[in-house]
Each structure stands twice: as structure tokens, then as C-alpha cells.
Design an enzyme around this catalytic site. Structure first.
Site, PDB file in Angstrom:
ATOM      1  N   ARG A 131       0.893  -1.212  -0.118  1.00 24.93           N
ATOM      2  CA  ARG A 131       0.105  -0.089   0.107  1.00 24.93           C
ATOM      3  C   ARG A 131       0.823   1.200   0.115  1.00 24.93           C
ATOM      4  O   ARG A 131       0.576   2.380   0.603  1.00 24.93           O
ATOM      5  CB  ARG A 131      -0.931   0.024   1.069  1.00 24.93           C
ATOM      6  N   SER A 134     -10.713  -0.480   3.076  1.00 25.06           N
ATOM      7  CA  SER A 134     -10.036  -0.759   4.411  1.00 25.06           C
ATOM      8  C   SER A 134      -9.800   0.599   4.824  1.00 25.06           C
ATOM      9  O   SER A 134      -9.136   1.374   4.052  1.00 25.06           O
ATOM     10  CB  SER A 134      -8.796  -1.534   4.123  1.00 25.06           C
ATOM     11  N   GLU A 142      -5.141   3.822   5.683  1.00 16.72           N
ATOM     12  CA  GLU A 142      -4.626   3.630   4.137  1.00 16.72           C
ATOM     13  C   GLU A 142      -5.412   4.783   3.312  1.00 16.72           C
ATOM     14  O   GLU A 142      -5.062   5.406   2.523  1.00 16.72           O
ATOM     15  CB  GLU A 142      -5.321   2.361   3.890  1.00 16.72           C
TER      16      GLU A 142
HETATM   17  P1  FAD Z   1      -8.679   8.367  -5.475  1.00 14.92           P
HETATM   18  O1  FAD Z   1      -9.592   7.889  -4.324  1.00 14.92           O
HETATM   19  O2  FAD Z   1      -9.489   9.205  -6.328  1.00 14.92           O
HETATM   20  O3  FAD Z   1      -7.285   9.026  -5.048  1.00 14.92           O
HETATM   21  C1  FAD Z   1      -6.569   8.020  -4.323  1.00 14.92           C
HETATM   22  C2  FAD Z   1      -5.171   8.943  -3.991  1.00 14.92           C
HETATM   23  O4  FAD Z   1      -4.629   8.806  -5.518  1.00 14.92           O
HETATM   24  C3  FAD Z   1      -5.336  10.542  -4.061  1.00 14.92           C
HETATM   25  O5  FAD Z   1      -4.387  10.799  -2.920  1.00 14.92           O
HETATM   26  C4  FAD Z   1      -5.189  11.186  -5.277  1.00 14.92           C
HETATM   27  O6  FAD Z   1      -4.696  12.360  -5.019  1.00 14.92           O
HETATM   28  C5  FAD Z   1      -4.140  10.121  -5.950  1.00 14.92           C
HETATM   29  N1  FAD Z   1      -4.495  10.099  -7.368  1.00 14.92           N
HETATM   30  C6  FAD Z   1      -5.586   9.762  -7.949  1.00 14.92           C
HETATM   31  N2  FAD Z   1      -5.415   9.608  -9.275  1.00 14.92           N
HETATM   32  C7  FAD Z   1      -4.251  10.203  -9.510  1.00 14.92           C
HETATM   33  C8  FAD Z   1      -3.675  10.446 -10.717  1.00 14.92           C
HETATM   34  N3  FAD Z   1      -4.148  10.346 -11.986  1.00 14.92           N
HETATM   35  N4  FAD Z   1      -2.255  11.166 -10.637  1.00 14.92           N
HETATM   36  C9  FAD Z   1      -1.763  11.323  -9.377  1.00 14.92           C
HETATM   37  N5  FAD Z   1      -2.491  11.045  -8.284  1.00 14.92           N
HETATM   38  C10 FAD Z   1      -3.599  10.529  -8.396  1.00 14.92           C
HETATM   39  N6  FAD Z   1      -7.591  -0.932  -2.719  1.00 14.92           N
HETATM   40  C11 FAD Z   1      -6.725  -1.901  -2.768  1.00 14.92           C
HETATM   41  O7  FAD Z   1      -5.375  -1.627  -2.763  1.00 14.92           O
HETATM   42  N7  FAD Z   1      -7.276  -3.065  -2.629  1.00 14.92           N
HETATM   43  C12 FAD Z   1      -8.353  -3.406  -2.512  1.00 14.92           C
HETATM   44  O8  FAD Z   1      -8.826  -4.637  -2.408  1.00 14.92           O
HETATM   45  C13 FAD Z   1      -9.454  -2.460  -2.207  1.00 14.92           C
HETATM   46  N8  FAD Z   1     -10.710  -2.430  -1.921  1.00 14.92           N
HETATM   47  C14 FAD Z   1     -11.457  -1.509  -2.083  1.00 14.92           C
HETATM   48  C15 FAD Z   1     -12.910  -1.890  -1.848  1.00 14.92           C
HETATM   49  C16 FAD Z   1     -13.901  -0.844  -1.580  1.00 14.92           C
HETATM   50  C17 FAD Z   1     -15.388  -1.335  -1.375  1.00 14.92           C
HETATM   51  C18 FAD Z   1     -13.309   0.516  -1.799  1.00 14.92           C
HETATM   52  C19 FAD Z   1     -14.347   1.750  -1.783  1.00 14.92           C
HETATM   53  C20 FAD Z   1     -11.916   0.993  -2.148  1.00 14.92           C
HETATM   54  C21 FAD Z   1     -11.158  -0.187  -2.140  1.00 14.92           C
HETATM   55  N9  FAD Z   1      -9.496   0.028  -2.055  1.00 14.92           N
HETATM   56  C22 FAD Z   1      -8.974  -1.022  -2.463  1.00 14.92           C
HETATM   57  C23 FAD Z   1      -9.204   1.414  -2.174  1.00 14.92           C
HETATM   58  C24 FAD Z   1      -9.210   2.037  -3.642  1.00 14.92           C
HETATM   59  O9  FAD Z   1     -10.068   1.414  -4.402  1.00 14.92           O
HETATM   60  C25 FAD Z   1      -7.902   2.125  -4.479  1.00 14.92           C
HETATM   61  O10 FAD Z   1      -7.056   2.617  -3.624  1.00 14.92           O
HETATM   62  C26 FAD Z   1      -8.078   2.820  -5.658  1.00 14.92           C
HETATM   63  O11 FAD Z   1      -6.864   2.522  -6.444  1.00 14.92           O
HETATM   64  C27 FAD Z   1      -8.170   4.306  -5.457  1.00 14.92           C
HETATM   65  O12 FAD Z   1      -8.474   4.812  -7.109  1.00 14.92           O
HETATM   66  P2  FAD Z   1      -9.416   6.160  -6.996  1.00 14.92           P
HETATM   67  O13 FAD Z   1      -9.272   6.383  -8.540  1.00 14.92           O
HETATM   68  O14 FAD Z   1     -10.882   6.001  -6.584  1.00 14.92           O
HETATM   69  O15 FAD Z   1      -8.494   7.042  -6.443  1.00 14.92           O
HETATM   70  N1  EPU Z   2     -11.301 -10.291  10.774  1.00 12.72           N
HETATM   71  C1  EPU Z   2     -11.774  -9.986  11.878  1.00 12.72           C
HETATM   72  N2  EPU Z   2     -12.755  -9.369  11.949  1.00 12.72           N
HETATM   73  C2  EPU Z   2     -13.372  -8.864  10.788  1.00 12.72           C
HETATM   74  C3  EPU Z   2     -13.063  -8.905   9.547  1.00 12.72           C
HETATM   75  C4  EPU Z   2     -11.695  -9.770   9.499  1.00 12.72           C
HETATM   76  O1  EPU Z   2     -10.957 -10.516  12.974  1.00 12.72           O
HETATM   77  O2  EPU Z   2     -14.675  -8.040  10.989  1.00 12.72           O
HETATM   78  C5  EPU Z   2      -9.875 -10.922  10.550  1.00 12.72           C
HETATM   79  C6  EPU Z   2     -10.009 -12.468  10.223  1.00 12.72           C
HETATM   80  O3  EPU Z   2      -9.028 -13.285  10.708  1.00 12.72           O
HETATM   81  C7  EPU Z   2      -9.510 -12.424   8.484  1.00 12.72           C
HETATM   82  C8  EPU Z   2      -8.448 -11.184   8.669  1.00 12.72           C
HETATM   83  O4  EPU Z   2      -9.063 -10.379   9.487  1.00 12.72           O
HETATM   84  O5  EPU Z   2      -9.242 -13.680   8.358  1.00 12.72           O
HETATM   85  C9  EPU Z   2      -8.334 -10.504   7.127  1.00 12.72           C
HETATM   86  O6  EPU Z   2      -9.491 -10.075   6.821  1.00 12.72           O
HETATM   87  P1  EPU Z   2      -9.893  -9.946   5.241  1.00 12.72           P
HETATM   88  O7  EPU Z   2      -9.402 -11.336   4.537  1.00 12.72           O
HETATM   89  O8  EPU Z   2     -11.171  -9.483   4.842  1.00 12.72           O
HETATM   90  O9  EPU Z   2      -8.722  -9.088   4.793  1.00 12.72           O
HETATM   91  P2  EPU Z   2      -8.178  -7.664   5.170  1.00 12.72           P
HETATM   92  O10 EPU Z   2      -6.628  -7.825   5.775  1.00 12.72           O
HETATM   93  O11 EPU Z   2      -9.196  -7.078   6.058  1.00 12.72           O
HETATM   94  C10 EPU Z   2      -7.006  -6.989   2.923  1.00 12.72           C
HETATM   95  C11 EPU Z   2      -6.892  -5.722   2.299  1.00 12.72           C
HETATM   96  C12 EPU Z   2      -8.123  -5.672   1.362  1.00 12.72           C
HETATM   97  C13 EPU Z   2      -8.017  -6.475   0.274  1.00 12.72           C
HETATM   98  C14 EPU Z   2      -8.138  -8.069   1.073  1.00 12.72           C
HETATM   99  C15 EPU Z   2      -8.203  -9.281   0.395  1.00 12.72           C
HETATM  100  C16 EPU Z   2      -5.535  -4.214   3.547  1.00 12.72           C
HETATM  101  C17 EPU Z   2      -5.422  -2.961   4.316  1.00 12.72           C
HETATM  102  N3  EPU Z   2      -6.829  -4.548   2.936  1.00 12.72           N
HETATM  103  O12 EPU Z   2      -7.971  -6.962   3.936  1.00 12.72           O
HETATM  104  O13 EPU Z   2      -7.793  -4.312   0.401  1.00 12.72           O
HETATM  105  O14 EPU Z   2      -9.354  -6.568  -0.604  1.00 12.72           O
HETATM  106  O15 EPU Z   2      -7.138  -8.101   2.152  1.00 12.72           O
HETATM  107  O16 EPU Z   2      -6.652  -9.266  -0.260  1.00 12.72           O
HETATM  108  O17 EPU Z   2      -4.558  -4.714   3.233  1.00 12.72           O
HETATM  109  C18 EPU Z   2      -8.485  -1.892   0.653  1.00 12.72           C
HETATM  110  O18 EPU Z   2      -6.922  -1.875   0.522  1.00 12.72           O
HETATM  111  O19 EPU Z   2      -9.330  -1.015   0.581  1.00 12.72           O
HETATM  112  C19 EPU Z   2      -8.903  -3.330   0.678  1.00 12.72           C
HETATM  113  C20 EPU Z   2     -10.279  -3.412   0.561  1.00 12.72           C
END
Ligand code: FAD
Ligand code: EPU
Length: 349
Positions: free
Chosen positions: A170, A244, A339
Site C-alpha cells: 500500500r 479498508s 490507508e
Molecule cells: P482516489 O480515491 O480518487 O485517489 C486516491 C489517491 O490517489 C489520492 O491521493 C489522489 O490524489 C491520488 N491520485 C488519484 N489519481 C491520480 C492521478 N491520476 N495522478 C496522481 N495522483 C492520483 N484498494 C486496494 O489496494 N485493494 C483493495 O482490495 C481495495 N478494495 C476496496 C474496496 C472498496 C469497497 C473501496 C471503496 C475501496 C477499495 N480499495 C482497495 C481502495 C481504492 O479502491 C484504491 O486505492 C483505488 O486505487 C483508488 O482509486 P481512485 O481512482 O478512486 O483514487
Molecule cells: N477479521 C476479523 N474481523 C473482521 C474481519 C476480518 O477479525 O470483522 C480478521 C479475520 O481473521 C480475517 C482477517 O481479519 O481472516 C483478514 O480479513 P480479510 O481477509 O477481509 O482481509 P483484510 O486484511 O481486512 C486486505 C486488504 C483488502 C483486500 C483483502 C483481500 C488491507 C488494508 N486490506 O483486507 O484491501 O481486498 O485483504 O486481499 O491490506 C483495501 O485496501 O481497501 C482493501 C479492501
């Protein structure tokens, strides 16, 4: 052909529909860029030089602490171009405004492997390198070749290869020394035409077996990831959230062993000579899951996801996040780092 020949700076725009937390906030100025030249045009305006700037993609990883008193530059640069192709690989140059999951579908449909585990992550391609998006055992950096960006002070276009981006969990240089300095215009990725699937993470294998899939291909993996995500993450179109809220803390082995001696059931993932522990577990143990503070809350099914139940303000969400940080630090001696990108300097956690 691009139909946008002029840039249009708008005033007093609501940000609520432009970010997935759906908080009430407005931007003093707003402009959308559709091609790299628009950035140069924008740089000729007094507003650009006078105002604080923020580059916005899909808004799925931001939290506006309040109204944004500056210029939002919304990136909408389109296009997916094949740069080169041979029997084994295909190299794509993708406009930063392409919706990430549209790109994933585009590649999976063609059997080009590498992005399938990153299915259904919200946001745009230009933001993917910022935090080196990751899910289900894969991070962007595995397929990343380079990115093109424009320096927002000089207007000079620059390229960054993988090494220059200094990717981590991240993390990248764009969250550190280069924070807010560049607008990423294109991302170049190398995909595999004879992909091997990666089923190492969590219950991916079990899901596929339960569906009767014996030799999964990347389409099966993409479907399984979509299924898991839909079952445990709140849909931002229904309940405002940014995924997250905190990163999973990476701690020393020594610290981990001392925690495990008290909490024998603490989940862990080895990460080099350190140990990553799920922030969700720490927050859950402190009893926050399903708790509400006004319209800000901790999701009922996932303790790492802070949600907006309708009328939460950025300050309310930050207040709740700060309480969580204090509790977790007090109980486990572990610091939780956000994050989500909090916009509004004086409100940073
Ligand atoms: P924004 O939210 O619009 O911007 C994020 C940051 O990037 C800001 O600092 C912004 O200034 C910068 N930025 C954006 N575009 C540019 C650009 N073109 N040039 C320079 N800077 C820029 N993330 C994960 O890594 N793994 C996950 O599994 C994951 N799951 C998610 C699930 C949900 C339900 C949600 C809501 C979010 C999740 N995210 C996850 C977080 C998010 O989706 C990612 O970080 C995504 O890449 C953000 O993209 P965005 O276009 O919405 O960026
Ligand atoms: N858990 C709990 N309570 C809860 C949920 C989860 O105790 O309410 C524990 C469980 O033990 C579970 C563990 O946490 O096994 C991990 O949970 P999960 O598999 O849902 O993954 P996470 O660590 O919460 C991360 C990323 C996600 C990504 C998933 C799958 C980060 C900060 N988050 O979540 O990314 O989608 O793994 O790879 O690394 C994001 O970055 O926004 C994001 C959603």
C-alpha cells in the site's frame, strides 16, 4: 477523436457524488482533464497557481475532512492501447481515467493474465500505482512496467519505471516524497498470454472447488474474487465507505511473539522478517464492529471498514478513526496507519 478542446474550471461543486464515502463536502474549484495537454492549458490559468490542488480519480480512497478550499483536478484521460505483443506477452498503455475494473474485464475477457486477482477494486487506473493496489495475493507491481506523469509545477512529462516508483505494501513514492507533485496520465502494464493462476490467498481455492471448478483459468479466478468481495465488502453505491480504512500493521517478529503469548488466536501473515497482522482483527477484538458514532460507523460485517450511514461528516469519521487508533494502541501497543487519504491537513490522523 477527443471532443474536449477547452478546459472548463467550475466553481462550488459538490463532492458528495465524486467520492465513495459520499460525505457532504464541496470544492471551491473543479476542473476535468481529458488529455495531457489539458494540464498545460490549466497551468496557464491564475486559479491553478493560486489555489491548493488535489488530483482526484474515482474518489474511492479519499476522505474529505471538510470543504476543499482549492482546485480539484479530476483525471479523465481515456484509452487502452496495445504497445507491443508477442506469443507470450502483451504490453498495454492505459489512460489514467480508465475505470480499473473495466481494464480488468478487458484483459480477463481476452485471456491476458495478471489482473484477475485485482478484480472489482473500485477507482481509476491512474490511482492504482499510488498505493500499489493489492488483493488476493497480488499487487499491481507484479504487472507494472512504467507510468507517465506530468510534474504539476514545471509541466514537464516524466516516466517512472517500477524501481523508481519504490512500491511497497500500500505504498509508493507518490505517497511519500512525490506526494501531490505529479498527475499520472498513463500506466503501462505487461500481461501474460499463457497465465498461471494464483490461488494462494485465503479461501480462493475452496470457493472454486465448491463451485466444481477443478482446473481454474483466469476467468474463474476473477469470478471467485468477485464473489468473495461482493459477500464481505459493503457496496459504496449503497453505504458510503472507502474500503479498508487502515493498513494492516507490519510488526517485528519479537512484537508478534509477545502478542501471541497473550492472544494465541491472533491471525498473522509472515512478510519478510516481519509479520503482518490484520487490523480488522485488532479492531474487532476491541469491540468496534457494528458500533456507530452519529452517522459514522464500523461496518457490521467487517471491522476494518468505516462507513457513512447517510449524513456523516468527515470530522465524525476522523473522530471515530481516532478513537479506534487509541483503543488498539492501548490494548495491543500497535499503531494503525490510515490507508485512506485524508484531505484537509489539520485533520490528519
Ligand atoms: P482516489 O480515491 O480518487 O485517489 C486516491 C489517491 O490517489 C489520492 O491521493 C489522489 O490524489 C491520488 N491520485 C488519484 N489519481 C491520480 C492521478 N491520476 N495522478 C496522481 N495522483 C492520483 N484498494 C486496494 O489496494 N485493494 C483493495 O482490495 C481495495 N478494495 C476496496 C474496496 C472498496 C469497497 C473501496 C471503496 C475501496 C477499495 N480499495 C482497495 C481502495 C481504492 O479502491 C484504491 O486505492 C483505488 O486505487 C483508488 O482509486 P481512485 O481512482 O478512486 O483514487
Ligand atoms: N477479521 C476479523 N474481523 C473482521 C474481519 C476480518 O477479525 O470483522 C480478521 C479475520 O481473521 C480475517 C482477517 O481479519 O481472516 C483478514 O480479513 P480479510 O481477509 O477481509 O482481509 P483484510 O486484511 O481486512 C486486505 C486488504 C483488502 C483486500 C483483502 C483481500 C488491507 C488494508 N486490506 O483486507 O484491501 O481486498 O485483504 O486481499 O491490506 C483495501 O485496501 O481497501 C482493501 C479492501
Amino acid at each position: 477523436m477527443n471532443i474536449h478542446t477547452q478546459i472548463e474550471i467550475k466553481k462550488g461543486i459538490s463532492l458528495k457524488p465524486c467520492h465513495t464515502f459520499q460525505l457532504e463536502a464541496s470544492a471551491k474549484y473543479w476542473v476535468e482533464v481529458y488529455q495531457p495537454d489539458d494540464i498545460l492549458k490549466l497551468m496557464d490559468t491564475p486559479v491553478f497557481h493560486r489555489e491548493t490542488r488535489f488530483v482526484l480519480g474515482g474518489g474511492s480512497n479519499v476522505l474529505f475532512a471538510g470543504d476543499f478550499q482549492g482546485l480539484i483536478i479530476k483525471n479523465s484521460i481515456p484509452g487502452i492501447e496495445i504497445l507491443s505483443e508477442n506469443l507470450n506477452h502483451v504490453v498495454l498503455r492505459i489512460g489514467a481515467g480508465v475505470v480499473w475494473d473495466d481494464l480488468v474485464k478487458f484483459t480477463v475477457d481476452r485471456g491476458w493474465g495478471g489482473l484477475e486477482n485485482l478484480s472489482m477494486i473500485p477507482g481509476l487506473t491512474g490511482a492504482a500505482p499510488i498505493q500499489n493496489i493489492g488483493a488476493y495475493g497480488v499487487e499491481l507491481e507484479a504487472t507494472f512496467v512504467s507510468l507517465d506523469a506530468v510534474h504539476l509545477e514545471s509541466g514537464i512529462p516524466e516516466s517512472f519505471d517500477r524501481k523508481m516508483c519504490r512500491f511497497g505494501y500500500r505504498d509508493s513514492i507518490f505517497k511519500r516524497s512525490h506526494k501531490g507533485t505529479y498527475l499520472i496520465t498513463h500506466v503501462t502494464l505487461k500481461l501474460n498470454k499463457s497465465p498461471e493462476v494464483n490461488l494462494d490467498y485465503g479461501n480462493l481455492k475452496e470457493i472454486l472447488v465448491s463451485e466444481g471448478v477443478i482446473n481454474p483459468d483466469i476467468r474463474d479466478v476473477s469470478m471467485a474474487v468477485r464473489k468473495i468481495r461482493a459477500s464481505k465488502l459493503p457496496d459504496p453505491a449503497v453505504t458510503g465507505n472507502a474500503g479498508s480504512f487502515f493498513k494492516n500493521p507490519v510488526i517485528s517478529r519479537e512484537k508478534f511473539e509477545s502478542l501471541r503469548s497473550i492472544h494465541s488466536d491472533i491471525p498473522s501473515y509472515p512478510s519478510g522478517n516481519k509479520v503482518k497482522i490484520p487490523a480488522a482483527w485488532l479492531i474487532d477484538q476491541c469491540g468496534f464492529k457494528g458500533k456507530r458514532s452519529g452517522d459514522a460507523g464500523v461496518h457490521e460485517q467487517h471491522a476494518l471498514i468505516l462507513v457513512n450511514y447517510g449524513k456523516a461528516t468527515g470530522r465524525e469519521v476522523i473522530g471515530l478513526a481516532s478513537t479506534i487508533q487509541k483503543e488498539v494502541r492501548g490494548r495491543f501497543g500497535v499503531s494503525l496507519e490510515p490507508e485512506v487519504n485524508i484531505i484537509g491537513e489539520d485533520n490528519a490522523l
